[in-house]
Scaffold this motif. Sequence first.
Motif, PDB file in Angstrom:
ATOM      1  N   ALA A 317       0.840  -1.201   0.000  1.00 47.21           N
ATOM      2  CA  ALA A 317       0.000   0.000   0.000  1.00 47.21           C
ATOM      3  C   ALA A 317       0.877   1.253   0.000  1.00 47.21           C
ATOM      4  O   ALA A 317       0.584   2.237  -0.695  1.00 47.21           O
ATOM      5  CB  ALA A 317      -0.935  -0.008   1.203  1.00 47.21           C
ATOM      6  N   ARG A 318       1.968   1.226   0.775  1.00 44.01           N
ATOM      7  CA  ARG A 318       2.897   2.361   0.771  1.00 44.01           C
ATOM      8  C   ARG A 318       3.606   2.479  -0.584  1.00 44.01           C
ATOM      9  O   ARG A 318       3.811   3.585  -1.096  1.00 44.01           O
ATOM     10  CB  ARG A 318       3.940   2.187   1.879  1.00 44.01           C
ATOM     11  N   LEU A 319       4.004   1.324  -1.139  1.00 50.29           N
ATOM     12  CA  LEU A 319       4.669   1.344  -2.443  1.00 50.29           C
ATOM     13  C   LEU A 319       3.775   1.997  -3.491  1.00 50.29           C
ATOM     14  O   LEU A 319       4.224   2.837  -4.280  1.00 50.29           O
ATOM     15  CB  LEU A 319       5.039  -0.079  -2.861  1.00 50.29           C
ATOM     16  N   GLU A 320       2.498   1.601  -3.511  1.00 53.49           N
ATOM     17  CA  GLU A 320       1.577   2.178  -4.489  1.00 53.49           C
ATOM     18  C   GLU A 320       1.458   3.685  -4.309  1.00 53.49           C
ATOM     19  O   GLU A 320       1.431   4.444  -5.286  1.00 53.49           O
ATOM     20  CB  GLU A 320       0.208   1.520  -4.366  1.00 53.49           C
ATOM     21  N   HIS A 321       1.410   4.142  -3.061  1.00 53.97           N
ATOM     22  CA  HIS A 321       1.330   5.578  -2.786  1.00 53.97           C
ATOM     23  C   HIS A 321       2.559   6.290  -3.338  1.00 53.97           C
ATOM     24  O   HIS A 321       2.437   7.353  -3.988  1.00 53.97           O
ATOM     25  CB  HIS A 321       1.221   5.815  -1.281  1.00 53.97           C
ATOM     26  N   GLU A 322       3.750   5.715  -3.134  1.00 54.36           N
ATOM     27  CA  GLU A 322       4.971   6.341  -3.612  1.00 54.36           C
ATOM     28  C   GLU A 322       5.044   6.337  -5.136  1.00 54.36           C
ATOM     29  O   GLU A 322       5.481   7.321  -5.753  1.00 54.36           O
ATOM     30  CB  GLU A 322       6.200   5.628  -3.029  1.00 54.36           C
ATOM     31  N   VAL A 323       4.603   5.237  -5.756  1.00 57.66           N
ATOM     32  CA  VAL A 323       4.613   5.156  -7.217  1.00 57.66           C
ATOM     33  C   VAL A 323       3.663   6.177  -7.819  1.00 57.66           C
ATOM     34  O   VAL A 323       4.011   6.876  -8.783  1.00 57.66           O
ATOM     35  CB  VAL A 323       4.255   3.717  -7.679  1.00 57.66           C
ATOM     36  N   LEU A 324       2.461   6.296  -7.266  1.00 59.78           N
ATOM     37  CA  LEU A 324       1.501   7.264  -7.782  1.00 59.78           C
ATOM     38  C   LEU A 324       2.018   8.685  -7.578  1.00 59.78           C
ATOM     39  O   LEU A 324       1.834   9.556  -8.451  1.00 59.78           O
ATOM     40  CB  LEU A 324       0.152   7.084  -7.080  1.00 59.78           C
ATOM     41  N   ARG A 325       2.656   8.936  -6.453  1.00 58.06           N
ATOM     42  CA  ARG A 325       3.222  10.264  -6.205  1.00 58.06           C
ATOM     43  C   ARG A 325       4.307  10.583  -7.218  1.00 58.06           C
ATOM     44  O   ARG A 325       4.367  11.688  -7.772  1.00 58.06           O
ATOM     45  CB  ARG A 325       3.771  10.337  -4.782  1.00 58.06           C
ATOM     46  N   SER A 326       5.168   9.612  -7.495  1.00 58.91           N
ATOM     47  CA  SER A 326       6.257   9.819  -8.466  1.00 58.91           C
ATOM     48  C   SER A 326       5.714  10.034  -9.865  1.00 58.91           C
ATOM     49  O   SER A 326       6.293  10.755 -10.674  1.00 58.91           O
ATOM     50  CB  SER A 326       7.221   8.632  -8.450  1.00 58.91           C
ATOM     51  N   ALA A 327       4.570   9.365 -10.159  1.00 61.45           N
ATOM     52  CA  ALA A 327       3.970   9.493 -11.489  1.00 61.45           C
ATOM     53  C   ALA A 327       3.104  10.725 -11.613  1.00 61.45           C
ATOM     54  O   ALA A 327       2.549  10.998 -12.688  1.00 61.45           O
ATOM     55  CB  ALA A 327       3.142   8.243 -11.800  1.00 61.45           C
ATOM     56  N   GLY A 328       2.957  11.460 -10.498  1.00 57.45           N
ATOM     57  CA  GLY A 328       2.129  12.664 -10.515  1.00 57.45           C
ATOM     58  C   GLY A 328       0.649  12.386 -10.609  1.00 57.45           C
ATOM     59  O   GLY A 328      -0.119  13.180 -11.149  1.00 57.45           O
ATOM     60  N   ARG A 329       0.221  11.242 -10.019  1.00 58.77           N
ATOM     61  CA  ARG A 329      -1.191  10.844 -10.089  1.00 58.77           C
ATOM     62  C   ARG A 329      -1.824  10.889  -8.703  1.00 58.77           C
ATOM     63  O   ARG A 329      -1.153  10.905  -7.703  1.00 58.77           O
ATOM     64  CB  ARG A 329      -1.314   9.440 -10.677  1.00 58.77           C
TER      65      ARG A 329
END
Length: 329
Positions: A317-329
């Motif tokens: 769940a944290r990984l997904e949050h970081e990935v979405l943040r990095s992708a600007g989503r």
Amino acid sequence: MPVTDITTDPENLTMTITADFPVPVERVWAAYSDPRQLERFWGPPGWPATFSTFDHSVGGRARYTMNGPRGETESAAWEFIAIDEPHSFSVLDMFVDDDGNTVDGMPSMRMEFSFEASAAGTRAVTRVFFESAESLEQAVSMGMVEGTAMAMAQIDAVLADLRELAQGKGTVVELLDDTHVRITRLVEGPRELVWRAYNEEELVRQWMLGPDGWEITECVIGTEPGQRHRTSWAPVGDTEGEPFGFEGEVLLVDAPRRAVTTERMQGTEGPETLNDLNLYEEDGATLITVLIEYPDRETRDMILATGMADGMEASYARLEHEVLRSAGR
């Protein structure tokens, strides 16, 4: 699981695999005639296939290599001898060397694939014809029955829309046999960013924490075969628990798709597991698949009983949050 029956017939030198799919014949045909889709299930877990050539015409050849978790390879080739789109096709299947020459002493066979409409969608029947009783016995002894069943179990993810298959299900744990566990988690975001999250220390420290109340105290990432990896955790504040960590060796890297490592508890001689990470992207979402090989059933059950899956879900769940943040989503 699509396979409904696998029958060997030593008298007639055949093996018959029957599978049912909840999709039309044309969709199943597409999965078998497109090498990019076919290689997602042609090969049991831990031994994915890569098709280097694929001439889907009568007289044409396809060549593929199955890649083991420790860098092992087994290469084979198909020669297409009949095609009736979208209902059936037949091939000669043979083991080959690096130059594409048939390997002596290894079983070769004729394989007939047929697809018929059924009330549920499609019934697929694969008939394998062996040259001799010795060839059939050799194939069975090499684990062809078990390997085929495990390979075919992967086709659901190929035929279905990825989000429809996995979105909202969280971390899913599947017991494949006594020593193999498959863990899957869909993450919104591109594969490149998920791969970075696994391989850059700054990012790993932000998500690979398990349940709340823990922190990473040491993070050594191996990015090439032969390198060592080491990660340690410790409780924070009032969280109960003792510091612990894992370490191991990197065996295989195929960025940004696959990485295989060994893993064991720090300060011990084992038991050691083999962790096979695969990332597959479809329409901006990435399916994380971790195939874990345990030394025995007792070790498998002991580790799963620690609540490992719950800790992985918190981390993902944290990984997904970081990935979405990095992708600007």
